[in-house]
Scaffold this motif. Structure first.
Motif, short mmCIF file in Angstrom:
data_model
loop_
_atom_site.label_atom_id
_atom_site.label_comp_id
_atom_site.label_asym_id
_atom_site.label_seq_id
_atom_site.Cartn_x
_atom_site.Cartn_y
_atom_site.Cartn_z
N ILE A 105 0.84 -1.22 0.00
CA ILE A 105 0.00 0.00 0.00
C ILE A 105 0.86 1.25 0.00
CG2 ILE A 105 -1.65 1.30 1.41
CD1 ILE A 105 -2.84 -1.43 2.23
N PHE A 106 1.92 1.24 0.81
CA PHE A 106 2.83 2.40 0.86
C PHE A 106 3.53 2.59 -0.49
CE2 PHE A 106 6.59 4.62 2.84
CZ PHE A 106 5.88 5.74 3.23
N GLY A 107 3.90 1.50 -1.15
CA GLY A 107 4.53 1.58 -2.47
C GLY A 107 3.59 2.14 -3.52
N ILE A 108 2.30 1.79 -3.42
CA ILE A 108 1.31 2.34 -4.35
C ILE A 108 1.11 3.82 -4.09
CG2 ILE A 108 -1.13 2.27 -4.98
CD1 ILE A 108 -1.01 -0.77 -4.56
N LEU A 109 1.04 4.20 -2.81
CA LEU A 109 0.85 5.62 -2.46
C LEU A 109 2.03 6.48 -2.90
CD1 LEU A 109 -0.73 5.37 1.10
CD2 LEU A 109 -1.84 6.05 -1.02
N LEU A 110 3.21 5.89 -2.95
CA LEU A 110 4.39 6.63 -3.40
C LEU A 110 4.63 6.44 -4.89
CD1 LEU A 110 6.80 6.13 -0.39
CD2 LEU A 110 5.56 8.18 -1.04
N TYR A 111 3.55 6.45 -5.65
CA TYR A 111 3.60 6.40 -7.11
C TYR A 111 4.32 5.16 -7.63
CZ TYR A 111 2.10 11.19 -6.54
OH TYR A 111 1.42 12.30 -6.16
N PHE A 112 3.91 4.00 -7.13
CA PHE A 112 4.41 2.71 -7.59
C PHE A 112 5.93 2.59 -7.47
CE2 PHE A 112 0.25 3.05 -9.53
CZ PHE A 112 -0.26 1.80 -9.26
N ASP A 113 6.40 2.84 -6.26
CA ASP A 113 7.83 2.66 -5.98
C ASP A 113 8.15 1.16 -6.06
OD1 ASP A 113 10.45 3.34 -5.17
OD2 ASP A 113 9.96 2.77 -3.11
N SER A 114 9.02 0.81 -6.99
CA SER A 114 9.26 -0.61 -7.28
C SER A 114 9.93 -1.34 -6.12
CB SER A 114 10.08 -0.76 -8.55
OG SER A 114 11.33 -0.13 -8.42
N VAL A 115 10.79 -0.67 -5.37
CA VAL A 115 11.48 -1.32 -4.26
C VAL A 115 10.49 -1.67 -3.15
CG1 VAL A 115 13.26 -1.05 -2.50
CG2 VAL A 115 13.66 -0.21 -4.82
N LEU A 116 9.63 -0.73 -2.79
CA LEU A 116 8.64 -1.00 -1.74
C LEU A 116 7.64 -2.07 -2.18
CD1 LEU A 116 7.88 2.60 -0.44
CD2 LEU A 116 9.10 0.79 0.74
N LEU A 117 7.22 -2.03 -3.43
CA LEU A 117 6.29 -3.05 -3.93
C LEU A 117 6.93 -4.43 -3.94
CD1 LEU A 117 4.61 -1.11 -6.86
CD2 LEU A 117 3.59 -1.72 -4.68
N ILE B 1 4.13 -0.73 -12.53
CA ILE B 1 2.74 -0.45 -12.91
C ILE B 1 2.14 -1.64 -13.65
CG2 ILE B 1 1.23 1.06 -14.25
CD1 ILE B 1 3.19 3.34 -13.61
N ILE B 2 2.87 -2.15 -14.63
CA ILE B 2 2.39 -3.31 -15.38
C ILE B 2 2.33 -4.53 -14.47
CG2 ILE B 2 2.91 -4.87 -17.30
CD1 ILE B 2 4.24 -2.42 -18.65
N GLY B 3 3.33 -4.70 -13.61
CA GLY B 3 3.37 -5.82 -12.69
C GLY B 3 2.21 -5.82 -11.71
N MET B 4 1.87 -4.64 -11.18
CA MET B 4 0.74 -4.58 -10.24
C MET B 4 -0.59 -4.82 -10.95
SD MET B 4 1.80 -4.36 -7.20
CE MET B 4 0.29 -3.97 -6.34
N ALA B 5 -0.70 -4.38 -12.19
CA ALA B 5 -1.93 -4.65 -12.95
C ALA B 5 -2.09 -6.15 -13.20
CB ALA B 5 -1.92 -3.88 -14.27
N VAL B 6 -1.02 -6.80 -13.63
CA VAL B 6 -1.05 -8.25 -13.87
C VAL B 6 -1.29 -9.00 -12.56
CG1 VAL B 6 0.38 -10.21 -14.62
CG2 VAL B 6 0.37 -8.10 -15.94
N GLU B 7 -0.63 -8.55 -11.50
CA GLU B 7 -0.78 -9.18 -10.19
C GLU B 7 -2.21 -9.02 -9.66
OE1 GLU B 7 1.26 -8.65 -5.82
OE2 GLU B 7 2.30 -7.89 -7.58
#
Length: 122
Positions: free
Chosen positions: A23-35, A84-90
């Protein structure tokens, strides 16, 4: 009463931290490390809660292979820094994997309407 082992307690903590980081990674504009960190913690926590064998059985059932492929492929894309693509697929894979749980969850949430205080609020 259900007894909870120490491994399951650790698993709940790991899963909670995983959801927090996602959630924090999404709030920080899809930060790949946090996600990526959140995904790894979530999957590790799930394995601690229900066990490694049950986790593998859940993801690799024949009728859930498509959902598992999309979910784990999305995790892989996030790890390869395509957040972004990874979270959509996930997300699509998550919907395919857990679609049988959604009616139960909505029925459970609908039971809150019968609580006197909440029925006055809504």
């Amino acid at each position: 009463m259900i007894t909870i082992t120490d491994f399951q307690k650790v698993g709940v903590g790991l899963t909670g931290f995983g959801l927090f980081f996602v959630i924090f990674g999404i709030l920080l504009y899809f930060d790949s490390v946090l996600l990526a960190f959140g995904n790894v913690l979530f999957l590790t926590g799930l394995a601690f809660i229900i066990g490694l064998k049950r986790t593998a059985h859940f993801f690799f059932q024949k009728h859930k292979l498509r959902g598992s492929t999309f979910f784990l492929g999305g995790v892989g894309l996030v790890l390869l820094r395509w957040p972004i693509i990874g979270m959509a697929v996930e997300s699509y894979g998550f919907m395919l994997l857990f679609r049988s749980f959604f009616p139960v969850v909505f029925q459970y949430l609908g039971s809150f309407v019968n609580i006197p205080f909440l029925s006055k609020v809504s």
